[in-house]
Design a protein around this motif. Structure first.
Motif, mmCIF file in Angstrom:
data_model
loop_
_atom_site.group_PDB
_atom_site.id
_atom_site.type_symbol
_atom_site.label_atom_id
_atom_site.label_comp_id
_atom_site.label_asym_id
_atom_site.label_seq_id
_atom_site.Cartn_x
_atom_site.Cartn_y
_atom_site.Cartn_z
ATOM 1 N N ALA A 108 -17.187 -1.469 2.732
ATOM 2 C CA ALA A 108 -16.736 -1.370 1.343
ATOM 3 C C ALA A 108 -17.771 -1.968 0.408
ATOM 4 O O ALA A 108 -18.368 -3.005 0.711
ATOM 5 C CB ALA A 108 -15.403 -2.097 1.178
ATOM 6 N N ASP A 109 -17.939 -1.319 -0.716
ATOM 7 C CA ASP A 109 -18.852 -1.827 -1.732
ATOM 8 C C ASP A 109 -18.331 -3.161 -2.264
ATOM 9 O O ASP A 109 -17.130 -3.330 -2.483
ATOM 10 C CB ASP A 109 -18.955 -0.815 -2.880
ATOM 11 C CG ASP A 109 -20.144 -1.085 -3.764
ATOM 12 O OD1 ASP A 109 -21.154 -0.383 -3.620
ATOM 13 O OD2 ASP A 109 -20.061 -2.025 -4.591
ATOM 14 N N ARG A 110 -19.224 -4.102 -2.459
ATOM 15 C CA ARG A 110 -18.804 -5.462 -2.835
ATOM 16 C C ARG A 110 -18.186 -5.538 -4.238
ATOM 17 O O ARG A 110 -17.477 -6.474 -4.549
ATOM 18 C CB ARG A 110 -19.981 -6.426 -2.751
ATOM 19 C CG ARG A 110 -21.014 -6.240 -3.829
ATOM 20 C CD ARG A 110 -22.046 -7.335 -3.808
ATOM 21 N NE ARG A 110 -22.989 -7.155 -2.718
ATOM 22 C CZ ARG A 110 -24.158 -7.778 -2.628
ATOM 23 N NH1 ARG A 110 -24.491 -8.638 -3.548
ATOM 24 N NH2 ARG A 110 -24.974 -7.567 -1.634
ATOM 25 N N THR A 111 -18.467 -4.533 -5.060
ATOM 26 C CA THR A 111 -17.947 -4.563 -6.426
ATOM 27 C C THR A 111 -16.541 -3.986 -6.528
ATOM 28 O O THR A 111 -15.908 -4.089 -7.580
ATOM 29 C CB THR A 111 -18.874 -3.765 -7.359
ATOM 30 O OG1 THR A 111 -18.955 -2.425 -6.865
ATOM 31 C CG2 THR A 111 -20.266 -4.360 -7.401
ATOM 32 N N LEU A 112 -16.068 -3.373 -5.455
ATOM 33 C CA LEU A 112 -14.746 -2.751 -5.495
ATOM 34 C C LEU A 112 -13.643 -3.785 -5.607
ATOM 35 O O LEU A 112 -13.815 -4.933 -5.204
ATOM 36 C CB LEU A 112 -14.523 -1.949 -4.216
ATOM 37 C CG LEU A 112 -15.173 -0.581 -4.128
ATOM 38 C CD1 LEU A 112 -15.041 -0.054 -2.721
ATOM 39 C CD2 LEU A 112 -14.521 0.369 -5.115
ATOM 40 N N ALA A 113 -12.502 -3.337 -6.092
ATOM 41 C CA ALA A 113 -11.331 -4.219 -6.149
ATOM 42 C C ALA A 113 -10.648 -4.221 -4.781
ATOM 43 O O ALA A 113 -10.723 -3.244 -4.034
ATOM 44 C CB ALA A 113 -10.372 -3.746 -7.221
ATOM 45 N N TYR A 114 -9.967 -5.311 -4.500
ATOM 46 C CA TYR A 114 -9.284 -5.473 -3.215
ATOM 47 C C TYR A 114 -8.240 -4.387 -2.983
ATOM 48 O O TYR A 114 -7.945 -4.021 -1.841
ATOM 49 C CB TYR A 114 -8.647 -6.863 -3.167
ATOM 50 C CG TYR A 114 -7.867 -7.162 -1.923
ATOM 51 C CD1 TYR A 114 -8.499 -7.270 -0.686
ATOM 52 C CD2 TYR A 114 -6.485 -7.343 -1.972
ATOM 53 C CE1 TYR A 114 -7.783 -7.546 0.456
ATOM 54 C CE2 TYR A 114 -5.768 -7.626 -0.833
ATOM 55 C CZ TYR A 114 -6.412 -7.720 0.386
ATOM 56 O OH TYR A 114 -5.691 -7.998 1.513
ATOM 57 N N ARG A 115 -7.700 -3.838 -4.054
ATOM 58 C CA ARG A 115 -6.649 -2.829 -3.922
ATOM 59 C C ARG A 115 -7.138 -1.571 -3.192
ATOM 60 O O ARG A 115 -6.325 -0.824 -2.661
ATOM 61 C CB ARG A 115 -6.089 -2.446 -5.296
ATOM 62 C CG ARG A 115 -7.027 -1.644 -6.166
ATOM 63 C CD ARG A 115 -6.298 -1.007 -7.335
ATOM 64 N NE ARG A 115 -5.776 -1.993 -8.265
ATOM 65 C CZ ARG A 115 -6.471 -2.503 -9.276
ATOM 66 N NH1 ARG A 115 -7.731 -2.120 -9.475
ATOM 67 N NH2 ARG A 115 -5.950 -3.377 -10.087
ATOM 68 N N THR A 116 -8.431 -1.330 -3.185
ATOM 69 C CA THR A 116 -8.955 -0.150 -2.488
ATOM 70 C C THR A 116 -9.085 -0.378 -0.984
ATOM 71 O O THR A 116 -9.098 0.573 -0.214
ATOM 72 C CB THR A 116 -10.343 0.252 -3.050
ATOM 73 O OG1 THR A 116 -11.205 -0.876 -2.948
ATOM 74 C CG2 THR A 116 -10.249 0.698 -4.483
ATOM 75 N N VAL A 117 -9.192 -1.634 -0.586
ATOM 76 C CA VAL A 117 -9.381 -1.962 0.831
ATOM 77 C C VAL A 117 -8.050 -2.270 1.515
ATOM 78 O O VAL A 117 -7.859 -1.963 2.696
ATOM 79 C CB VAL A 117 -10.344 -3.164 0.949
ATOM 80 C CG1 VAL A 117 -10.458 -3.642 2.381
ATOM 81 C CG2 VAL A 117 -11.713 -2.803 0.400
ATOM 82 N N GLU A 118 -7.125 -2.834 0.754
ATOM 83 C CA GLU A 118 -5.854 -3.269 1.324
ATOM 84 C C GLU A 118 -5.093 -2.133 2.031
ATOM 85 O O GLU A 118 -4.545 -2.363 3.118
ATOM 86 C CB GLU A 118 -4.985 -3.896 0.228
ATOM 87 C CG GLU A 118 -3.770 -4.621 0.781
ATOM 88 C CD GLU A 118 -2.923 -5.241 -0.319
ATOM 89 O OE1 GLU A 118 -2.968 -4.732 -1.451
ATOM 90 O OE2 GLU A 118 -2.231 -6.223 -0.036
ATOM 91 N N MET A 121 -6.167 -1.797 5.604
ATOM 92 C CA MET A 121 -5.694 -2.880 6.466
ATOM 93 C C MET A 121 -4.211 -2.692 6.791
ATOM 94 O O MET A 121 -3.780 -2.902 7.933
ATOM 95 C CB MET A 121 -5.923 -4.225 5.767
ATOM 96 C CG MET A 121 -7.396 -4.512 5.518
ATOM 97 S SD MET A 121 -7.674 -5.918 4.431
ATOM 98 C CE MET A 121 -7.227 -7.269 5.487
ATOM 99 N N ILE A 122 -3.438 -2.270 5.805
ATOM 100 C CA ILE A 122 -2.007 -2.048 6.038
ATOM 101 C C ILE A 122 -1.807 -0.881 7.017
ATOM 102 O O ILE A 122 -1.005 -0.974 7.949
ATOM 103 C CB ILE A 122 -1.288 -1.779 4.696
ATOM 104 C CG1 ILE A 122 -1.276 -3.063 3.860
ATOM 105 C CG2 ILE A 122 0.130 -1.297 4.920
ATOM 106 C CD1 ILE A 122 -0.741 -2.885 2.453
#
Lengths: 139, 162
Positions: A108-118, A121-122
């Motif tokens: 994931a790009d470091r500038t992205l918001a956590y909402r795109t990665v979560e 994980m879920i």
């Protein structure tokens, strides 16, 4: 005895070396082109930094799913743009096929918001995948 | 006129064959140098989730952290990531700065010094950047906590994810 003329000696030469040059060049080109086209890391992302990293195990390559989340928030799997519901299906499928050794790797790009990665994980936790790894650059 | 001998022919052929071979070798050399120089080695930061626990674990209220260390990551009005250690605890403002990360690290190391068995739970706001969340998670791993969890909000309530 007849002396071989200059004309005949030229005609007998067969330039196999340039042919090998070209063949090797083409092989290398197609190998490189196909590698970059299908590579899991084809999309350029600016990865975060971390120090507590682990080395990659070469035998895990067949039982993992690499998800690249680009700076625009899109998911890519194997260089292909993938919707989130399709991605969840791919994770479930991988877990079913490979069992407990299956892992999900998030680039994931470091500038992205956590909402795109979560959601990844879920989806992994719901599919029963315990090993979720983040691609980082070692400090 | 001198007639060229067969020995002379072999010498000429050998000389001519060397040049394309050197061409190929240099070409391969340049290709591999360029290919390897363009790639940055990626490392991995592992997590270990508890499979399928999202629907089965009882809700853990963040207001009553009994024996847990809750790390609340949020964005402030100036778009900086703030890390608060437990409810009403110390706030570390702007973890993108190395000095702030060093403060957080020393606090977590002190907590881990007592016992590493304290579960650490990361409650991360949606707006927090991946880079900052990875930084904090990396610090937790460096402190050698046994259990580092992620809080999720999948059904309107916060649940432990690991």
């Amino acid at each position: 005895m007849k002396t071989p003329s200059r004309r005949r000696s030229r005609a007998l030469k067969f330039g196999i070396t340039p042919l090998i040059d070209i063949v090797f060049l083409l092989i290398i080109f197609f190998l490189a082109a196909s590698h970059f086209a299908q590579s899991e890391t084809a999309e350029a992302v600016e990865l975060p930094n971390a120090s507590e990293v682990e080395a990659e195990q070469p035998d895990q390559q067949l039982s993992r799913l690499v998800v690249t989340v680009t700076a625009d928030g899109h998911y890519h799997v194997g260089g292909v743009l993938t919707e989130s519901d399709v991605l969840a299906g791919r994770i479930r499928q991988g877990r079913t096929e490979h069992g407990e050794v299956f892992e999900v790797r998030i680039r994931a790009d470091r500038t992205l918001a956590y909402r795109t990665v979560e959601p990844i994980m879920i989806a992994s936790a719901r599919a029963g995948v315990t090993a979720v790894k983040f691609a980082v650059i070692e400090k | 006129m001198k007639t060229p001998t067969s020995h002379d022919h072999r010498d000429i052929d050998a000389d001519q064959a060397m040049t394309p071979m050197i061409d190929v070798v240099f070409l391969l050399l340049i290709f591999f140098v360029c290919a390897s120089a363009g790639q940055i080695a990626e490392a991995l930061l592992p997590t270990e989730l508890s499979a399928g626990s999202l629907e089965t674990v009882d809700a853990v209220q963040p207001e009553t952290p009994l024996g847990d260390v809750w790390l609340y990551l949020r964005r402030d009005s100036q778009n900086r990531t703030v890390v608060q250690v437990n409810e009403g605890g110390v706030e570390h403002v702007d973890v993108s700065r190395a000095a702030v990360r060093a403060e957080l690290r020393s606090q977590l190391l002190a907590l881990a010094g007592a016992t590493t068995e304290i579960p650490v739970i990361l409650d991360i706001d949606d707006d927090v950047s991946v880079g900052d969340f990875i930084n904090v998670y990396d610090i937790c791993r460096a402190a050698k906590f046994d259990s580092i969890n992620f809080a999720t909000d999948v059904t309107g309530k916060v649940e432990a994810n690991e």
